[in-house]
Design a protein around this motif. Structure first.
Motif, PDB file in Angstrom:
ATOM      1  N   ILE A  98      -6.301 -13.385 -14.618  1.00  0.00           N
ATOM      2  CA  ILE A  98      -4.910 -13.915 -14.280  1.00  0.00           C
ATOM      3  C   ILE A  98      -4.447 -13.465 -13.073  1.00  0.00           C
ATOM      4  O   ILE A  98      -3.385 -13.787 -12.794  1.00  0.00           O
ATOM      5  N   SER A  99      -4.822 -12.306 -12.728  1.00  0.00           N
ATOM      6  CA  SER A  99      -3.899 -11.452 -11.686  1.00  0.00           C
ATOM      7  C   SER A  99      -4.416 -11.773 -10.344  1.00  0.00           C
ATOM      8  O   SER A  99      -5.510 -12.048  -9.789  1.00  0.00           O
ATOM      9  N   ALA A 100      -3.315 -11.712  -9.310  1.00  0.00           N
ATOM     10  CA  ALA A 100      -3.386 -11.462  -7.979  1.00  0.00           C
ATOM     11  C   ALA A 100      -2.964 -10.144  -7.751  1.00  0.00           C
ATOM     12  O   ALA A 100      -1.780  -9.719  -7.887  1.00  0.00           O
ATOM     13  N   TYR A 101      -3.521  -9.377  -6.516  1.00  0.00           N
ATOM     14  CA  TYR A 101      -3.245  -7.958  -6.400  1.00  0.00           C
ATOM     15  C   TYR A 101      -2.654  -7.902  -5.013  1.00  0.00           C
ATOM     16  O   TYR A 101      -3.367  -8.609  -3.849  1.00  0.00           O
ATOM     17  N   LEU A 102      -1.939  -6.834  -4.800  1.00  0.00           N
ATOM     18  CA  LEU A 102      -1.528  -6.657  -3.336  1.00  0.00           C
ATOM     19  C   LEU A 102      -1.340  -5.054  -3.463  1.00  0.00           C
ATOM     20  O   LEU A 102      -0.463  -4.454  -4.149  1.00  0.00           O
ATOM     21  N   VAL A 103      -1.996  -4.429  -2.405  1.00  0.00           N
ATOM     22  CA  VAL A 103      -1.780  -2.970  -2.355  1.00  0.00           C
ATOM     23  C   VAL A 103      -1.586  -2.708  -1.001  1.00  0.00           C
ATOM     24  O   VAL A 103      -2.261  -3.206  -0.043  1.00  0.00           O
ATOM     25  N   ASN A 104      -0.600  -1.745  -0.636  1.00  0.00           N
ATOM     26  CA  ASN A 104      -0.312  -1.189   0.522  1.00  0.00           C
ATOM     27  C   ASN A 104       0.077   0.368   0.690  1.00  0.00           C
ATOM     28  O   ASN A 104       0.598   0.841  -0.419  1.00  0.00           O
ATOM     29  N   CYS A 105      -0.318   0.949   1.577  1.00  0.00           N
ATOM     30  CA  CYS A 105       0.025   2.499   1.753  1.00  0.00           C
ATOM     31  C   CYS A 105       1.286   2.442   2.747  1.00  0.00           C
ATOM     32  O   CYS A 105       1.182   1.898   3.651  1.00  0.00           O
ATOM     33  N   LEU A 106       2.223   3.434   2.288  1.00  0.00           N
ATOM     34  CA  LEU A 106       3.369   3.444   3.172  1.00  0.00           C
ATOM     35  C   LEU A 106       2.910   4.606   4.262  1.00  0.00           C
ATOM     36  O   LEU A 106       2.166   5.503   4.098  1.00  0.00           O
ATOM     37  N   VAL A 107       3.782   4.502   5.395  1.00  0.00           N
ATOM     38  CA  VAL A 107       3.576   5.609   6.149  1.00  0.00           C
ATOM     39  C   VAL A 107       4.141   6.871   5.615  1.00  0.00           C
ATOM     40  O   VAL A 107       5.249   6.867   5.247  1.00  0.00           O
ATOM     41  N   PRO A 108       3.242   7.978   5.917  1.00  0.00           N
ATOM     42  CA  PRO A 108       4.013   9.017   5.235  1.00  0.00           C
ATOM     43  C   PRO A 108       5.040   9.748   5.994  1.00  0.00           C
ATOM     44  O   PRO A 108       5.350   9.883   6.985  1.00  0.00           O
ATOM     45  N   ALA A 109       6.082  10.311   5.055  1.00  0.00           N
ATOM     46  CA  ALA A 109       7.030  10.968   5.733  1.00  0.00           C
ATOM     47  C   ALA A 109       6.713  12.308   6.400  1.00  0.00           C
ATOM     48  O   ALA A 109       7.381  12.819   7.520  1.00  0.00           O
ATOM     49  N   ASP A 110       5.590  12.896   6.051  1.00  0.00           N
ATOM     50  CA  ASP A 110       5.056  14.285   6.572  1.00  0.00           C
ATOM     51  C   ASP A 110       4.448  13.760   7.724  1.00  0.00           C
ATOM     52  O   ASP A 110       3.185  13.076   7.694  1.00  0.00           O
ATOM     53  N   ARG A 111       4.700  14.412   8.961  1.00  0.00           N
ATOM     54  CA  ARG A 111       4.004  13.826  10.004  1.00  0.00           C
ATOM     55  C   ARG A 111       2.708  14.635  10.322  1.00  0.00           C
ATOM     56  O   ARG A 111       2.080  14.301  11.098  1.00  0.00           O
ATOM     57  N   ASP A 112       2.102  15.543   9.339  1.00  0.00           N
ATOM     58  CA  ASP A 112       0.880  15.833   9.330  1.00  0.00           C
ATOM     59  C   ASP A 112      -0.150  15.036   8.666  1.00  0.00           C
ATOM     60  O   ASP A 112      -1.376  15.213   8.776  1.00  0.00           O
ATOM     61  N   ILE A 113       0.325  13.995   8.002  1.00  0.00           N
ATOM     62  CA  ILE A 113      -0.559  13.015   7.258  1.00  0.00           C
ATOM     63  C   ILE A 113      -0.444  11.806   8.011  1.00  0.00           C
ATOM     64  O   ILE A 113       0.635  11.281   8.331  1.00  0.00           O
TER      65      ILE A 113
END
Length: 164
Positions: A131-146
């Motif tokens: 019954i599901s609809a999915y949404l997945v997102n990655c946030l921009v990392p706070a650490d500038r090395d990632i």
């Protein structure tokens, strides 16, 4: 003159919207889930949540449901399984869930083992697939090395490639 307009909804009435935001840090992954059952599927979700059927969502039922959701998630880094840990859970009232506007909020985290510079994080959500609809997102990392260099989505599965 009276005009009646249908109530606007942020999602379809017959789906269980599951939106996940992923935050990648050097030593851990944090995830925040918003789960919103539509009116037509709210009874299915409530049957899982209020397992004793008393019409009240107890604290133990909230915790059990959140653990069930997390148990239906597969999270891997470079092919190695990770164990998500529940951080918090917040539930709306039963009336809000039945009206299709109640948002269940679940936050979890997992520790990341040390690894190579280029890593692949995969999240698969199998909770209430029918019954599901999915949404997945990655946030921009706070650490500038990632750096998140790619996001790939498939039904029930999302992956992030990161460079540390």
């Amino acid at each position: 003159l009276l005009v009646f307009a249908p109530r606007a909804s942020a999602h379809r009435l017959d789906e269980y919207l599951q939106a996940t935001l992923i935050s990648v840090e050097k030593n851990q992954v944090r995830a925040s889930m918003r789960l919103v059952p539509g009116v037509a599927v709210s009874d299915v979700v409530l049957a899982d949540v209020d397992f004793n059927g008393d019409g009240i969502i107890s604290e133990s039922e909230k915790q059990a449901y959140a653990q069930s959701v997390i148990g239906d998630i597969s999270l891997t880094i470079d092919g190695h399984g990770l164990k998500p840990k529940l951080v918090s859970v917040n539930f709306p009232g039963i009336a809000e869930i039945k009206d299709g506007v109640g948002e269940i909020q679940i936050e979890f985290t997992t520790e990341l083992p040390h690894g190579n510079i280029n890593r692949k994080l995969v999240l698969e959500n199998h909770h209430q697939e029918r019954i599901s609809a999915y949404l997945v997102n990655c946030l921009v990392p706070a650490d500038r090395d990632i750096h998140i260099i790619a996001q790939n989505r498939k039904i029930g599965r999302a992956s992030c490639r990161e460079r540390v």
